[in-house]
Design a protein around this motif. Structure first.
Motif: not given
Ligand code: GLC
Length: 438
Positions: A98-102, A104-109, A144-146, A150-152
């Motif tokens: 989730a931190k990596l996605a954040k 990277a500028g990704q807004k959803y997983m 995963y959901v949490e 946590a990263e919005g």
């Protein structure tokens, strides 16, 4: 005999160029679908988001030879089941993703809650073949959901309808009692997923082999999804049009909402020896092409069984994120753009503002052909520096540009226009004076 891969390629998702269009036309002719009235409101955040992280993770990650390994290597189910003993990830790995996605500028997983192998990463009352009841002993979907929250980030569940482990998964095609049992299982698990984890933003079905929409009772399944999660959006892989199309490993614009899903190397599930990584430049270009066409880009990581993400994925995503920090304005919340024509630059648009992603920066000048709107002002997005240009009927010509590219790996120019930027094509045909006659 058709293999499962060919089957899913043909029926799991439209694979042919133009299929999207056919599908959208087909959608217009279809009777009303569950969720029709609320679609616009439900889809708004997703259209703005543009960029998501796909995660393929399961027992196959232990072997590191992709997610189809059970089928591809004809591994007996009882032997494959033993992998569950070796699937014991590090605590809270989803926090890293989730931190990596954040970053990277990704807004959803969107994570595989159950892939074709049938192993569930969530707690299911309907099977023991799930992470909490095996060696792992944890509900990985909850983690995963949490982590995403946590990263919005918005939360999506990938769920494979096709199931190689369930005893009715194949015979359901010919045996009505088996079909009933299997569909009850599948609907039951979708219900669990949409009941036990709070608000879920995306339901991402996959591979509807071997049944038809009627066989899966897909309409009832979608209606249940909207009852349990009124704001959720669903894809088209349960053989209904759903809310968005899902071109796979290619970017083909569709008339409707669409999302191109793609791997970062050549594999969805972890593949130890696949080093065919797409450079950040390619990822950025793909993201911009999706945005230009009004689509989203869902980019995959395939973590190892312990949850660690292959280092090249981390590096590439970090680079893309750093670029988006400077140039996100040219991607997020943009509108479909009708500009197409340049071999040096890509285009995106927000209302009357045009963005040029310059892929090949050639120094002091840059020409854009056929812009029909009037350019009012221009600046470099990375530095804010104002740019000088001349415009005539056929050409927008930037002059005095820095010799070296001001940004890396792609430089973005923002051009304010007096109306929606559109482009004439076939310039000579349209009467541009021919070189020799001037
Ligand atoms: C295909 C594959 C699958 C992968 C998916 C991603 O349907 O069967 O392994 O999860 O594409 O879109």
């Amino acid at each position: 005999m058709i293999s499962r891969r060919e089957f899913s390629a043909a029926f799991g998702a439209p694979m042919l160029a133009g299929a999207g269009q056919a599908q959208s036309q087909q959608q217009e002719k279809l009777p009303p679908q569950p969720g029709d009235e609320t679609r616009e409101g439900r889809m708004k955040w997703w259209h703005d988001a543009k960029f998501g992280m796909f995660i393929h993770w399961g027992l196959y990650s232990v072997l590191g030879r992709r997610e189809w390994v059970l089928e591809q290597e004809a591994i007996p189910i009882s032997e494959y089941e033993q992998l569950a003993k070796r699937f014991t990830p590090q605590p809270n790995v989803a926090r890293q993703w989730a931190k990596l996605a954040k970053r990277a500028g990704q807004k959803y997983m969107v994570m595989t809650t159950k892939h074709h192998e049938g192993f569930c990463l969530f707690d299911s009352k309907l099977t023991d073949y799930c992470a909490p009841k095996q060696a792992c002993g944890r509900d990985l979907v909850r983690e995963y959901v949490e982590a995403a929250r946590a990263e919005g980030l918005r939360v999506g569940f990938y769920y494979s309808l096709m199931d190689w482990h369930h005893p009715d998964g194949e015979i359901c095609l010919k045996d009505e009692a088996a079909r009933k049992r299997f569909v009850a299982y599948i609907h039951g698990q979708v219900r669990e997923l949409l009941t036990n984890y709070g608000k879920i933003d995306i339901l991402w079905y996959d591979v509807a082999h071997p049944l038809t929409a009627e066989g899966w009772e897909s309409e009832r399944m979608n209606r249940m999804a909207f009852e349990l999660q009124p704001d959720i959006i669903v894809n088209n892989r349960n053989r209904l049009p759903g809310d968005f199309g899902t071109p796979e490993q290619r970017i083909t614009e569709e008339a409707r909402a669409w999302e191109s899903c793609m791997t970062l190397n050549g594999s969805w599930g972890y593949c130890r020896t696949d080093d065919d990584w797409k450079p950040a430049r390619t990822v950025i270009r793909n993201l911009a092409v999706c945005s230009r066409g009004g689509g989203n880009y869902l980019l995959n990581i395939g973590p190892r069984a312990d949850g660690s993400v292959p280092e090249p994925s981390v590096q590439i995503l970090n680079q893309v994120g750093a670029w988006l920090d400077r140039n996100g304005k040219s991607i997020y919340g943009t509108d479909r753009c009708r500009m197409r024509y340049s071999e040096m630059a890509g285009f995106t648009r927000r209302v009357n503002t045009l963005y040029l992603q310059v892929h090949y920066w050639d120094g002091e000048t840059l020409s854009i052909p056929g812009l029909e709107a009037k350019a009012l002002s221009a600046r470099l997005l990375a530095t804010g520096e104002k740019l000088t240009f001349k415009q005539d009927q056929f050409r927008l010509l930037f002059t005095g540009l820095p010799v070296t590219p001001p940004d890396d790996p792609v430089t973005v120019i923002e051009v304010e226009c007096d109306r929606e930027p559109t482009q004439m094509d076939r310039l000579l045909v349209r009467g541009r004076p021919h070189r020799r006659s001037v």
